[in-house]
Motif scaffolding. Structure first.
Motif, PDB file in Angstrom:
ATOM      1  N   GLU A 274       0.867  -1.181   0.000  1.00  0.00           N
ATOM      2  CA  GLU A 274       0.000   0.000   0.000  1.00  0.00           C
ATOM      3  C   GLU A 274       0.895   1.220   0.000  1.00  0.00           C
ATOM      4  OE1 GLU A 274      -3.112   2.248   2.940  1.00  0.00           O
ATOM      5  OE2 GLU A 274      -3.165   0.052   2.894  1.00  0.00           O
TER       6      GLU A 274
ATOM      7  N   GLU B 160      -0.617   7.054  -0.909  1.00  0.00           N
ATOM      8  CA  GLU B 160      -1.892   7.567  -1.419  1.00  0.00           C
ATOM      9  C   GLU B 160      -3.045   6.598  -1.173  1.00  0.00           C
ATOM     10  OE1 GLU B 160      -1.072   8.431  -5.504  1.00  0.00           O
ATOM     11  OE2 GLU B 160       0.138  10.189  -5.007  1.00  0.00           O
TER      12      GLU B 160
ATOM     13  N   GLU C 277      -3.257   3.492  -2.318  1.00  0.00           N
ATOM     14  CA  GLU C 277      -3.425   2.540  -3.416  1.00  0.00           C
ATOM     15  C   GLU C 277      -2.848   1.186  -3.025  1.00  0.00           C
ATOM     16  OE1 GLU C 277      -2.160   2.090  -8.116  1.00  0.00           O
ATOM     17  OE2 GLU C 277      -1.286   3.692  -6.917  1.00  0.00           O
TER      18      GLU C 277
END
Length: 154
Positions: A67, A70, A72
């Motif tokens: 991860e 941000e 993502e």
């Protein structure tokens, strides 16, 4: 000036040594093919290639997810870090015991992807798929084997 080389026939002792060496190799290959472990390679087959998976039962798939800052979630492949899936699966116990080792995978990813957002978390996930006659039934489970965050083990 050419040197004439005359080949001498192999002596009886020479033939015995060569036949004995060949016979010893054949016996070693046969024995380790039956009783050998991966450590005996190339005299024994790698287990992962020498045995068929049961077409009825459960099949495992282990993956690493990162991860970034941000938020993502990134499913990584061997090319993203240089850390191969077989190495990952072989080291699952170590990752389970010390999830901080996942920081090294995060660092490897960042080194291979400069300019992308920082990695703040990582986890190893094993998915198990049920098979019947080699076909997925749709039944599956998921286990987080190890998790790491920048702040420490998750």
């Amino acid at each position: 000036m050419s040197a004439d080389r005359t080949e001498r026939p192999l002596t009886r002792t020479g033939r015995i040594v060569r036949v004995s060496a060949a016979l010893a190799m054949v016996l070693a290959l046969m024995a380790t093919s039956v009783w050998g472990e991966d450590d005996f390679f190339p005299f024994a087959p790698f287990k992962m290639y020498s045995r068929a998976h049961d077409t009825d039962g459960w099949a495992d798939s282990t993956n690493v997810f990162l991860e970034n800052a941000e938020g993502e979630r990134i499913a990584i492949s061997d090319n993203d870090t240089g850390f191969r899936r077989a190495e990952l699966e072989g080291q699952l116990t170590r990752f389970r015991e010390d999830p901080d080792l996942l920081a090294y995978i995060a660092e490897a990813y960042e080194a291979a992807h400069p300019g992308e957002p920082e990695i703040v978390a990582a986890e190893i996930v094993t998915r198990r798929y049920e098979l019947v006659d080699g076909v997925r039934t749709g039944e599956e489970t998921e286990e987080v084997v190890a998790a790491w965050t920048e702040e420490g083990p998750a």
